[in-house]
Design a protein around this motif. Sequence first.
Motif, mmCIF file in Angstrom:
data_model
loop_
_atom_site.group_PDB
_atom_site.id
_atom_site.type_symbol
_atom_site.label_atom_id
_atom_site.label_comp_id
_atom_site.label_asym_id
_atom_site.label_seq_id
_atom_site.Cartn_x
_atom_site.Cartn_y
_atom_site.Cartn_z
ATOM 1 N N ARG A 218 38.987 16.982 -45.256
ATOM 2 C CA ARG A 218 39.211 15.964 -44.661
ATOM 3 C C ARG A 218 37.154 15.525 -44.013
ATOM 4 N N THR A 219 37.155 14.791 -44.659
ATOM 5 C CA THR A 219 35.571 14.803 -44.592
ATOM 6 C C THR A 219 35.458 14.382 -42.911
ATOM 7 N N VAL A 220 34.525 14.904 -42.084
ATOM 8 C CA VAL A 220 33.892 15.111 -41.165
ATOM 9 C C VAL A 220 32.431 14.367 -41.332
ATOM 10 N N ASN A 221 32.532 13.144 -40.341
ATOM 11 C CA ASN A 221 30.974 11.810 -40.614
ATOM 12 C C ASN A 221 30.875 11.850 -38.880
ATOM 13 N N GLY A 222 30.181 12.256 -38.299
ATOM 14 C CA GLY A 222 29.914 12.020 -37.272
ATOM 15 C C GLY A 222 30.646 12.654 -36.146
ATOM 16 N N CYS A 223 30.477 13.104 -34.713
ATOM 17 C CA CYS A 223 30.674 13.498 -33.883
ATOM 18 C C CYS A 223 31.276 12.673 -32.301
ATOM 19 N N TYR A 224 31.922 13.520 -31.636
ATOM 20 C CA TYR A 224 32.262 12.370 -30.291
ATOM 21 C C TYR A 224 32.770 13.234 -29.014
ATOM 22 N N ILE A 225 32.049 13.848 -28.225
ATOM 23 C CA ILE A 225 32.636 14.161 -26.902
ATOM 24 C C ILE A 225 32.982 14.022 -26.117
ATOM 25 N N GLY A 226 33.973 14.451 -25.093
ATOM 26 C CA GLY A 226 34.738 13.441 -24.524
ATOM 27 C C GLY A 226 36.035 14.450 -23.893
ATOM 28 N N ASP A 227 36.387 14.253 -22.511
ATOM 29 C CA ASP A 227 37.347 14.449 -21.949
ATOM 30 C C ASP A 227 38.802 13.675 -21.323
ATOM 31 N N LEU A 228 38.122 12.525 -21.219
ATOM 32 C CA LEU A 228 38.924 11.165 -20.503
ATOM 33 C C LEU A 228 39.933 10.899 -22.145
ATOM 34 N N LEU A 229 40.697 10.598 -22.014
ATOM 35 C CA LEU A 229 41.550 10.350 -23.396
ATOM 36 C C LEU A 229 40.940 9.222 -23.275
ATOM 37 N N SER A 230 41.424 7.814 -22.537
ATOM 38 C CA SER A 230 41.072 6.846 -22.431
ATOM 39 C C SER A 230 39.831 6.120 -22.745
ATOM 40 N N TRP A 231 38.917 6.943 -22.583
ATOM 41 C CA TRP A 231 37.724 6.499 -22.822
ATOM 42 C C TRP A 231 37.503 7.049 -24.535
ATOM 43 N N VAL A 232 38.000 9.086 -24.713
ATOM 44 C CA VAL A 232 37.893 8.306 -26.152
ATOM 45 C C VAL A 232 38.615 7.384 -26.938
ATOM 46 N N MET A 233 39.774 7.083 -26.685
ATOM 47 C CA MET A 233 39.940 6.234 -26.997
ATOM 48 C C MET A 233 39.461 4.918 -27.762
ATOM 49 N N GLY A 234 38.419 4.151 -26.823
ATOM 50 C CA GLY A 234 37.578 3.481 -27.169
ATOM 51 C C GLY A 234 36.640 3.725 -27.548
ATOM 52 N N ARG A 235 36.044 4.872 -28.124
ATOM 53 C CA ARG A 235 34.814 5.033 -28.178
ATOM 54 C C ARG A 235 34.396 6.389 -29.639
ATOM 55 N N ALA A 236 35.672 6.944 -29.768
ATOM 56 C CA ALA A 236 35.553 8.131 -30.799
ATOM 57 C C ALA A 236 36.816 7.176 -31.863
ATOM 58 N N GLN A 237 35.314 7.612 -32.934
ATOM 59 C CA GLN A 237 35.722 6.262 -34.350
ATOM 60 C C GLN A 237 36.269 7.129 -35.505
ATOM 61 N N ALA A 238 36.366 6.365 -36.634
ATOM 62 C CA ALA A 238 37.699 7.060 -37.168
ATOM 63 C C ALA A 238 35.984 8.011 -38.114
ATOM 64 N N ASP A 239 36.635 9.362 -38.896
ATOM 65 C CA ASP A 239 36.102 10.651 -39.387
ATOM 66 C C ASP A 239 35.438 11.405 -38.276
ATOM 67 N N ASN A 240 35.075 10.891 -36.924
ATOM 68 C CA ASN A 240 34.254 11.456 -36.502
ATOM 69 C C ASN A 240 34.832 13.186 -35.957
ATOM 70 N N ALA A 241 34.509 14.388 -35.667
ATOM 71 C CA ALA A 241 34.395 15.414 -34.583
ATOM 72 C C ALA A 241 34.592 15.376 -33.367
ATOM 73 N N TRP A 242 36.193 15.518 -32.775
ATOM 74 C CA TRP A 242 36.269 15.621 -31.427
ATOM 75 C C TRP A 242 35.830 17.038 -30.703
ATOM 76 N N ILE A 243 34.963 16.533 -29.820
ATOM 77 C CA ILE A 243 34.663 18.109 -28.978
ATOM 78 C C ILE A 243 35.459 17.580 -27.747
ATOM 79 N N THR A 244 36.128 18.207 -27.186
ATOM 80 C CA THR A 244 36.752 18.301 -25.863
ATOM 81 C C THR A 244 37.464 19.929 -25.753
ATOM 82 N N ILE A 245 37.410 19.818 -24.366
ATOM 83 C CA ILE A 245 38.130 20.599 -23.657
ATOM 84 C C ILE A 245 40.067 20.704 -23.082
ATOM 85 N N MET A 246 39.979 19.498 -23.336
ATOM 86 C CA MET A 246 42.077 18.910 -23.567
ATOM 87 C C MET A 246 42.938 19.832 -24.580
ATOM 88 N N SER A 247 43.883 20.117 -23.786
ATOM 89 C CA SER A 247 44.720 20.928 -24.774
ATOM 90 C C SER A 247 46.075 20.673 -24.388
#
Length: 111
Positions: free
Chosen positions: A25-54
Amino acid sequence: MTQVTVNELIEKCGFTPICLPSPSRTVNGCYIGDLLSWVMGRAQADNAWITIMSNVNIAAVASLTDVSVIILAEGVEPDAGVANTAEQKGINIVSSSFPAFETASMLASDV
């Protein structure tokens, strides 16, 4: 960040694979966030999502946002069952031993 695949990120950044149903899968861009509702509204398709949520909710959020890979920073390991759920949903998960900032810096400079 140059477009790369999840496999290339693992190779170049030394991430530890946890679940890889779609390693090409191609990765294009990155989003960092741990508040899941915030990530849902701001992360974009193909981003790498960096989090400490597990917990298992990361697989649901990744599926909704269509991110390419979840990168668990600071050596975080997913809760029991997360890898199985992610596998079923086609979500890649890797782990980085570095904090989120350093992990994102690796994506920006080494890839």
